[in-house]
Design a protein around this motif. Structure first.
Motif, PDB file in Angstrom:
ATOM      1  N   GLU A 116      18.444   6.573 -33.641  1.00  0.00           N
ATOM      2  CA  GLU A 116      19.758   5.921 -33.568  1.00  0.00           C
ATOM      3  C   GLU A 116      20.543   6.463 -32.373  1.00  0.00           C
ATOM      4  OE1 GLU A 116      22.350   6.626 -36.893  1.00  0.00           O
ATOM      5  OE2 GLU A 116      23.570   4.869 -36.434  1.00  0.00           O
ATOM      6  N   GLU A 117      20.465   7.792 -32.180  1.00  0.00           N
ATOM      7  CA  GLU A 117      21.171   8.407 -31.044  1.00  0.00           C
ATOM      8  C   GLU A 117      20.507   8.060 -29.716  1.00  0.00           C
ATOM      9  OE1 GLU A 117      22.453  12.411 -33.200  1.00  0.00           O
ATOM     10  OE2 GLU A 117      21.763  12.691 -31.116  1.00  0.00           O
ATOM     11  N   ARG A 118      19.185   8.232 -29.675  1.00  0.00           N
ATOM     12  CA  ARG A 118      18.472   8.005 -28.409  1.00  0.00           C
ATOM     13  C   ARG A 118      18.619   6.558 -27.918  1.00  0.00           C
ATOM     14  NH1 ARG A 118      18.477  12.422 -28.081  1.00  0.00           N
ATOM     15  NH2 ARG A 118      16.861  13.999 -27.799  1.00  0.00           N
ATOM     16  N   LEU A 119      18.639   5.613 -28.891  1.00  0.00           N
ATOM     17  CA  LEU A 119      18.637   4.195 -28.499  1.00  0.00           C
ATOM     18  C   LEU A 119      20.015   3.565 -28.644  1.00  0.00           C
ATOM     19  CD1 LEU A 119      15.213   3.359 -30.153  1.00  0.00           C
ATOM     20  CD2 LEU A 119      15.681   3.492 -27.694  1.00  0.00           C
ATOM     21  N   ALA A 120      20.996   4.354 -29.072  1.00  0.00           N
ATOM     22  CA  ALA A 120      22.376   3.882 -29.244  1.00  0.00           C
ATOM     23  C   ALA A 120      22.401   2.550 -29.977  1.00  0.00           C
ATOM     24  CB  ALA A 120      23.065   3.778 -27.877  1.00  0.00           C
ATOM     25  N   ASP A 121      21.708   2.527 -31.140  1.00  0.00           N
ATOM     26  CA  ASP A 121      21.594   1.261 -31.871  1.00  0.00           C
ATOM     27  C   ASP A 121      21.572   1.567 -33.379  1.00  0.00           C
ATOM     28  OD1 ASP A 121      20.773  -1.090 -33.093  1.00  0.00           O
ATOM     29  OD2 ASP A 121      19.249  -1.555 -31.582  1.00  0.00           O
ATOM     30  N   PRO A 122      22.558   1.035 -34.133  1.00  0.00           N
ATOM     31  CA  PRO A 122      22.620   1.334 -35.568  1.00  0.00           C
ATOM     32  C   PRO A 122      21.417   0.817 -36.360  1.00  0.00           C
ATOM     33  CG  PRO A 122      24.322  -0.266 -34.930  1.00  0.00           C
ATOM     34  CD  PRO A 122      23.672   0.209 -33.662  1.00  0.00           C
ATOM     35  N   TYR A 123      20.631  -0.097 -35.768  1.00  0.00           N
ATOM     36  CA  TYR A 123      19.412  -0.561 -36.449  1.00  0.00           C
ATOM     37  C   TYR A 123      18.502   0.640 -36.788  1.00  0.00           C
ATOM     38  CZ  TYR A 123      14.738  -2.411 -37.128  1.00  0.00           C
ATOM     39  OH  TYR A 123      13.493  -2.660 -37.649  1.00  0.00           O
ATOM     40  N   PHE A 124      18.575   1.685 -35.954  1.00  0.00           N
ATOM     41  CA  PHE A 124      17.659   2.824 -36.115  1.00  0.00           C
ATOM     42  C   PHE A 124      18.240   3.945 -36.993  1.00  0.00           C
ATOM     43  CE2 PHE A 124      16.187   0.712 -32.246  1.00  0.00           C
ATOM     44  CZ  PHE A 124      14.862   0.512 -32.606  1.00  0.00           C
ATOM     45  N   GLU A 125      19.274   3.610 -37.769  1.00  0.00           N
ATOM     46  CA  GLU A 125      19.840   4.610 -38.680  1.00  0.00           C
ATOM     47  C   GLU A 125      18.715   5.164 -39.576  1.00  0.00           C
ATOM     48  OE1 GLU A 125      22.763   3.073 -41.357  1.00  0.00           O
ATOM     49  OE2 GLU A 125      23.174   5.067 -42.188  1.00  0.00           O
ATOM     50  N   SER A 126      18.671   6.450 -39.735  1.00  0.00           N
ATOM     51  CA  SER A 126      17.654   7.135 -40.577  1.00  0.00           C
ATOM     52  C   SER A 126      16.229   6.932 -40.079  1.00  0.00           C
ATOM     53  CB  SER A 126      17.734   6.688 -42.036  1.00  0.00           C
ATOM     54  OG  SER A 126      19.007   6.901 -42.530  1.00  0.00           O
ATOM     55  N   LYS A 127      16.069   6.691 -38.787  1.00  0.00           N
ATOM     56  CA  LYS A 127      14.721   6.615 -38.212  1.00  0.00           C
ATOM     57  C   LYS A 127      14.613   7.718 -37.143  1.00  0.00           C
ATOM     58  CE  LYS A 127      13.672   1.737 -39.041  1.00  0.00           C
ATOM     59  NZ  LYS A 127      14.819   1.240 -39.817  1.00  0.00           N
ATOM     60  N   TYR A 128      13.494   8.427 -37.169  1.00  0.00           N
ATOM     61  CA  TYR A 128      13.372   9.649 -36.367  1.00  0.00           C
ATOM     62  C   TYR A 128      11.983   9.769 -35.734  1.00  0.00           C
ATOM     63  CZ  TYR A 128      17.317  10.845 -39.341  1.00  0.00           C
ATOM     64  OH  TYR A 128      18.511  10.813 -40.008  1.00  0.00           O
ATOM     65  N   ILE A 129      11.932  10.613 -34.702  1.00  0.00           N
ATOM     66  CA  ILE A 129      10.642  11.166 -34.275  1.00  0.00           C
ATOM     67  C   ILE A 129      10.702  12.642 -34.682  1.00  0.00           C
ATOM     68  CG2 ILE A 129       9.014  11.579 -32.398  1.00  0.00           C
ATOM     69  CD1 ILE A 129      10.543   9.444 -30.742  1.00  0.00           C
ATOM     70  N   LEU A 130       9.738  13.048 -35.485  1.00  0.00           N
ATOM     71  CA  LEU A 130       9.709  14.427 -35.970  1.00  0.00           C
ATOM     72  C   LEU A 130       8.690  15.218 -35.161  1.00  0.00           C
ATOM     73  CD1 LEU A 130       9.589  13.618 -39.792  1.00  0.00           C
ATOM     74  CD2 LEU A 130      11.608  13.978 -38.347  1.00  0.00           C
ATOM     75  N   HIS A 131       9.105  16.395 -34.713  1.00  0.00           N
ATOM     76  CA  HIS A 131       8.179  17.253 -33.958  1.00  0.00           C
ATOM     77  C   HIS A 131       7.923  18.536 -34.744  1.00  0.00           C
ATOM     78  CE1 HIS A 131       7.614  20.396 -30.605  1.00  0.00           C
ATOM     79  NE2 HIS A 131       6.461  19.790 -30.790  1.00  0.00           N
ATOM     80  N   PHE A 132       6.636  18.820 -34.978  1.00  0.00           N
ATOM     81  CA  PHE A 132       6.216  20.086 -35.586  1.00  0.00           C
ATOM     82  C   PHE A 132       5.301  20.785 -34.588  1.00  0.00           C
ATOM     83  CE2 PHE A 132       6.754  17.243 -39.209  1.00  0.00           C
ATOM     84  CZ  PHE A 132       7.351  18.020 -40.186  1.00  0.00           C
ATOM     85  N   ARG A 133       5.626  22.021 -34.186  1.00  0.00           N
ATOM     86  CA  ARG A 133       4.686  22.711 -33.308  1.00  0.00           C
ATOM     87  C   ARG A 133       3.436  23.079 -34.104  1.00  0.00           C
ATOM     88  NH1 ARG A 133       7.626  26.983 -30.453  1.00  0.00           N
ATOM     89  NH2 ARG A 133       5.556  27.670 -29.864  1.00  0.00           N
ATOM     90  N   THR A 134       2.313  23.209 -33.390  1.00  0.00           N
ATOM     91  CA  THR A 134       1.018  23.425 -34.050  1.00  0.00           C
ATOM     92  C   THR A 134       1.068  24.583 -35.044  1.00  0.00           C
ATOM     93  OG1 THR A 134      -0.119  22.554 -32.128  1.00  0.00           O
ATOM     94  CG2 THR A 134      -1.440  23.911 -33.613  1.00  0.00           C
ATOM     95  N   GLU A 135       1.683  25.698 -34.633  1.00  0.00           N
ATOM     96  CA  GLU A 135       1.704  26.881 -35.505  1.00  0.00           C
ATOM     97  C   GLU A 135       2.328  26.567 -36.861  1.00  0.00           C
ATOM     98  OE1 GLU A 135       2.493  26.738 -32.382  1.00  0.00           O
ATOM     99  OE2 GLU A 135       1.427  28.332 -31.327  1.00  0.00           O
ATOM    100  N   GLU A 136       3.351  25.707 -36.860  1.00  0.00           N
ATOM    101  CA  GLU A 136       4.017  25.361 -38.127  1.00  0.00           C
ATOM    102  C   GLU A 136       3.065  24.644 -39.084  1.00  0.00           C
ATOM    103  OE1 GLU A 136       6.864  26.066 -39.453  1.00  0.00           O
ATOM    104  OE2 GLU A 136       7.485  27.243 -37.717  1.00  0.00           O
ATOM    105  N   LEU A 137       2.163  23.854 -38.524  1.00  0.00           N
ATOM    106  CA  LEU A 137       1.282  23.044 -39.385  1.00  0.00           C
ATOM    107  C   LEU A 137       0.323  23.937 -40.164  1.00  0.00           C
ATOM    108  CD1 LEU A 137       0.621  20.151 -36.872  1.00  0.00           C
ATOM    109  CD2 LEU A 137       2.337  20.267 -38.649  1.00  0.00           C
ATOM    110  N   TYR A 138       0.071  25.164 -39.633  1.00  0.00           N
ATOM    111  CA  TYR A 138      -0.827  26.082 -40.337  1.00  0.00           C
ATOM    112  C   TYR A 138      -0.169  26.702 -41.564  1.00  0.00           C
ATOM    113  CZ  TYR A 138      -4.655  25.288 -37.316  1.00  0.00           C
ATOM    114  OH  TYR A 138      -5.689  24.653 -36.691  1.00  0.00           O
TER     115      TYR A 138
END
Ligand SMILES: C[S@@+](CC[C@H](N)C(=O)[O-])C[C@H]1O[C@@H](n2cnc3c(N)ncnc32)[C@H](O)[C@@H]1O
Length: 223
Positions: A193-215
């Protein structure tokens, strides 16, 4: 009113200028194929650029890749986010995987017609893959816990790109609640929503987990 492509260019300044022509051609090929194979829901195909392409391109603001970076798009379906990313990051190598042969053949055709030399496609379940990658991407494949268990063995550790090596997962809904149920901690939450400045994307995200976290999903005992 500006065209949809002008809107995208304005909102996504990190997309390389030379990529837009290929992205427009990609949209034509997707529409052509979607008549025959259901890649994007038929009622949503008119909104292809905004609803499907824009969220994939949004990653370019945060992710800068060094030459030779290796990315695997798991459950790529019709090639999302893998093909738009391969267009924007010609210096990186993309492997696009899906278990459904019909979809993978479409992706192969689109990559060939766009002359994308940095794309390799694989028709298999991701659990059978053996190679190593800097990033795994996924959009609307399955719940995060299952996805993490599938893809963890494919990831290299490292941090030579703008984001640490790891998982980039496009997800909507109550992601904080879902993430709270994981032992892996989110490294970054990118609000579409922030990146695209568009309310259509409310509650839509790109989630990043670094590799170490996945372990943490396998190495730590529950408290
Ligand atoms: C809902 S579609 C999403 C497609 C695309 N990522 C998109 O955003 O349009 C999920 C895709 O994941 C694929 N898939 C599910 N489980 C998989 C697995 N274990 N290995 C490879 N592909 C898988 C399915 O065949 C399907 O094409």
């Amino acid at each position: 009113m500006s065209s949809v492509w002008e809107q995208l260019q304005e909102r996504l300044p990190a997309v390389p200028a030379e990529s837009w022509e290929k992205l427009a051609r990609w949209a034509e090929l997707m529409r052509e194929w979607n008549e025959r194979v259901n890649l994007v829901s038929r009622k949503d195909i008119d909104q292809l650029e905004i609803h499907h392409l824009a969220p994939c391109l949004a990653v370019t603001t945060d992710l800068k890749l060094m030459n030779g970076a290796r990315v695997i798009d798991v459950g790529t379906g019709g090639g999302l986010p893998g093909i738009p990313m391969a267009i924007c990051y010609p210096q990186a190598r993309f492997t696009l995987v899906d278990s459904v042969g019909k979809k993978i053949r479409v992706v192969e055709d689109i990559a060939a017609r766009l002359d994308l030399k940095n794309v390799e496609v694989r028709n298999c379940r991701v659990e059978t893959m053996k190679s190593k990658f800097d990033f795994v991407t996924g959009r609307a494949v399955t719940d995060l816990a299952a996805f993490i268990n599938w893809i963890r063995p494919l990831l290299n550790r490292g941090s030579k790109h703008s984001l640490a090596n790891g998982l980039l997962y496009w997800r909507g809904g109550d992601v904080q609640a879902e993430a709270a149920g994981l032992r892996s901690r989110l490294t970054r939450t990118i609000s579409l929503e922030e990146r695209l400045a568009d309310p259509y994307f409310e509650s839509k995200y790109i989630l990043h987990f670094r590799t170490e976290e996945l372990y943490r999903e396998v190495t730590e005992k529950p408290v």
